[in-house]
Design an enzyme around this catalytic site. Sequence first.
Site, PDB file in Angstrom:
ATOM      1  N   CYS A 191      -4.000  61.128   7.639  1.00  0.00           N
ATOM      2  CA  CYS A 191      -4.917  60.923   8.753  1.00  0.00           C
ATOM      3  C   CYS A 191      -6.261  61.557   8.425  1.00  0.00           C
ATOM      4  CB  CYS A 191      -4.354  61.526  10.042  1.00  0.00           C
ATOM      5  SG  CYS A 191      -4.189  63.327   9.972  1.00  0.00           S
ATOM      6  N   CYS A 249      -6.212  65.209   7.704  1.00  0.00           N
ATOM      7  CA  CYS A 249      -5.761  65.539   6.348  1.00  0.00           C
ATOM      8  C   CYS A 249      -6.928  65.489   5.368  1.00  0.00           C
ATOM      9  CB  CYS A 249      -4.669  64.576   5.891  1.00  0.00           C
ATOM     10  SG  CYS A 249      -3.151  64.639   6.865  1.00  0.00           S
ATOM     11  N   CYS A 308      -4.477  72.972 -39.704  1.00  0.00           N
ATOM     12  CA  CYS A 308      -4.403  74.422 -39.513  1.00  0.00           C
ATOM     13  C   CYS A 308      -4.532  74.749 -38.031  1.00  0.00           C
ATOM     14  CB  CYS A 308      -5.494  75.134 -40.303  1.00  0.00           C
ATOM     15  SG  CYS A 308      -7.164  74.791 -39.703  1.00  0.00           S
ATOM     16  N   CYS A 343      -7.607  73.566 -36.222  1.00  0.00           N
ATOM     17  CA  CYS A 343      -7.570  72.153 -35.817  1.00  0.00           C
ATOM     18  C   CYS A 343      -6.854  71.997 -34.480  1.00  0.00           C
ATOM     19  CB  CYS A 343      -6.852  71.312 -36.878  1.00  0.00           C
ATOM     20  SG  CYS A 343      -7.568  71.400 -38.515  1.00  0.00           S
ATOM     21  N   ASP A 394      29.141  83.579 -13.819  1.00  0.00           N
ATOM     22  CA  ASP A 394      29.973  83.138 -12.708  1.00  0.00           C
ATOM     23  C   ASP A 394      31.416  83.199 -13.198  1.00  0.00           C
ATOM     24  OD1 ASP A 394      30.861  81.691 -10.326  1.00  0.00           O
ATOM     25  OD2 ASP A 394      31.108  80.009 -11.704  1.00  0.00           O
ATOM     26  N   ASP A 436      28.148  77.132 -13.717  1.00  0.00           N
ATOM     27  CA  ASP A 436      28.459  75.711 -13.929  1.00  0.00           C
ATOM     28  C   ASP A 436      28.519  74.891 -12.641  1.00  0.00           C
ATOM     29  OD1 ASP A 436      30.882  76.792 -12.928  1.00  0.00           O
ATOM     30  OD2 ASP A 436      31.979  75.122 -13.833  1.00  0.00           O
ATOM     31  N   ASP A 459      26.102  77.616  -8.062  1.00  0.00           N
ATOM     32  CA  ASP A 459      25.439  78.500  -9.022  1.00  0.00           C
ATOM     33  C   ASP A 459      23.956  78.176  -9.180  1.00  0.00           C
ATOM     34  OD1 ASP A 459      27.813  79.830  -9.614  1.00  0.00           O
ATOM     35  OD2 ASP A 459      28.364  78.366 -11.148  1.00  0.00           O
TER      36      ASP A 459
END
Length: 810
Positions: A13, A16, A80, A83, A500, A698, A702
């Site tokens: 809008c 915004c 190098c 560069c 875990d 896993d 976790d």
Amino acid sequence: MASTKFIVEGMHCGACTGRVERALAAEPGVQTASANLVARSVRVEFEAPATAGSLAEALEKAGYPAAQTETRLEIDGMSCASCSGRVERALAATPGVLSAAVNLATRTATIQYAQGAIAPSELAQVVSAAGYPARVSSPEAPAEPMTTRQITEARSLRNRFLLAAMLTAPVFFLAMGPHLYPPLHHSLARTLGEDRIQEIQFLFTTLVLLFPGRMFFRLGLPALARLAPEMNSLVALGAGAAYLYSSMVVLTPRLLPPGSFDVYFEAAAVIVTLILLGRWLEARAKGQAGAAISRLIGLRPATARVLRDGTVIELPIEELAPGDLVELAPGARIAVDGVVTEGTGFVDESMLTGEPIPAEKAPGSAVTGGTVNGTSALTFRVTATGTDTVLARIIALVEEAQGQKLPVQALVDKVTRVFVPAVMALSTLTFLVWFSLGQGLSAALVAAISVMIIACPCAMGLATPVSILVGTGRGAELGLLFRRGDALQRLAEVETVAFDKTGTLTEGRPALTAIFRATDKTEDEILRLAAGAEARSEHPLAHAVVAAAEARGLPPARARKVSATPGRGLSAEVEGHQILLGNAAALTEAGIDTTALNKATEAFAQAGKTPVLVALESVPVAVLALEDPPKAHAADAVTSLKNQSLSVAMISGDAQATAEAVARGLGIDHVTAGVLPAGKVAAIAALKARGATAFVGDGINDAPALAAADVGLALGSGTDVAIEAAEVVITGADPRGAARAVALSRAVMRNIRQNLFWAFAYNTALIPVAMGVLVPFGGPGLSPMLAAGAMSLSSVFVVTNALRLRRAAG
């Protein structure tokens, strides 16, 4: 004044657009900011200190993040660190570019830029305009494998070196032979004459510089003209100065002062030849450095035997589609990912997991492209092809990590930015000092050329990226995928590794081993009701209860109103009975007195079993003992980490007594148990207060802890959510991968430190020698030829040292 455009999808809008414009206008250096609601874009005109990156941060803080995208460029001509630094600065100064990382070892640039502000082809033009031809690497036309490019480059450099060596040989013989064998001087002088000897040297040196040595002038002189000198500029100036001075001696001697008629054609020719030799050896070594990726790419077979309409036909793997049935002969390499439909046997998955023991496969088992079938014939249904396969994702992850920079590279970038101009200044100073001291034009020129040639920043530029290149490739061979390159450095710094428990240190497949009853109901009746409620849950403990009921031939009771509470348990209505299953905290919170079950609960927990309490109609009736055995190599993983002087911890949602029993068996000293997913984050925070902490997990629960740790390591057997939250993926399910990852990261960082020490110490020690600082004290100087040889050796040493990582963490 610079101008750029951002795509801002969050503008909906007029309010915004106003906020976006005000957020940008508040940034120092912004002249105008004009937002377009229809186009969802904002155009900004700005000058220093504002940058595209700072403007993007301002939008992010204002709650209107700019759309960003990424592209990769393949770049030629970089030799190098100067560069790569120049390319990086050219990209960073381009309006719309948010960040740019250039990798000298892989000859690529990874660029984050504001979507709509600039096109990838324009970025390639920016790099090309800086003197380094670039092209966009697109998924539709994938880049040539890096090792193939290195092999092609090495072949070209070898041919240049051989041609240069053949042309240099007569020059070296005529110039240096008489010094090595004095009678030869008189023989040559009588046969050819001094003038003819110099003319022959002039002719062959001219050919050396015109053909094999032309690359140094083609790249170095334009860079010099742009006031952006780099390594090729130093070589061009050094060899060119020796050649031009010597040519004047031969062609226009009258222009030179008396006593200045020595020629240095051999210096110009040998400089080019030795540097080409160093470049060739370096390219060969870098090709070996990227061999791990090439081996991964080579794991993909070209064709597969596909069952179509009852007939088996040979098809290129590019033509395979999900759902195709593929017949797999004994010993054949699996083409793409799939699920076994017929046959049983074993598959060698060492390329994926690093484990030499083959994995058993049966109908329903997943197979991965690139792995090798054993002695049985199998049929599998294709589930993923092309870039969606596990192997393709692994290759993409490794290549992405190889293209990233480590924090330690920042110091190198700062040094190399000013290194070449500083060397040129030192070379000029050397010439002026020697000439002013009356040493003559020739001696002053030789010393200045030596300084220019010895001080090449190639080794500095290669020190970090080539170690990352080899290290991440070695990680892929060991089943370790570094999703972010900087995780290599941070993992080497950790002091604590936390695991875990369920599914990480244990098998994650618990089984019911005992039932304690505090009621007159039979075990089968309790188990049937419990299985009815647990059948609606995905938790491993729930599966164990259901499996135990099925093993006794008990059909699970029908359940309604199932409600699960993470970290506690679940409640349900089963055959008219209200049932609650979970840990002691779940029953206590429900107002149920667990006194009758406490003794059995504690006994099971002390034995390392997980107690699941059961209550019917708010009355405690039973405790189910579920045991999840530790993985075969879990104790080895803990021992290996402790041998690396690391502290090992375990964080679990299980009961304290159960977790401690498992920890004792594995040799883990620090245990945090009985925590919810949010509690794992708090536990990680507590460990981080004592030092850098890595977390290995896993499961979905976790993911917050993986993200909270300094480095998250996810087992590849775990969930996609966990893998996405981690910086390192351990393919397979072996917790020893965590110990290997730490060992590898430490080896890589140790290797980088060695390389950086060599690169800096080499220049620090030899630049003064080349300047002749030791000569007044009777010490040696440094001829241009020796300087060229030493300079080439430095780069070869750095790359060869990095290649030792191919045996790391084995």
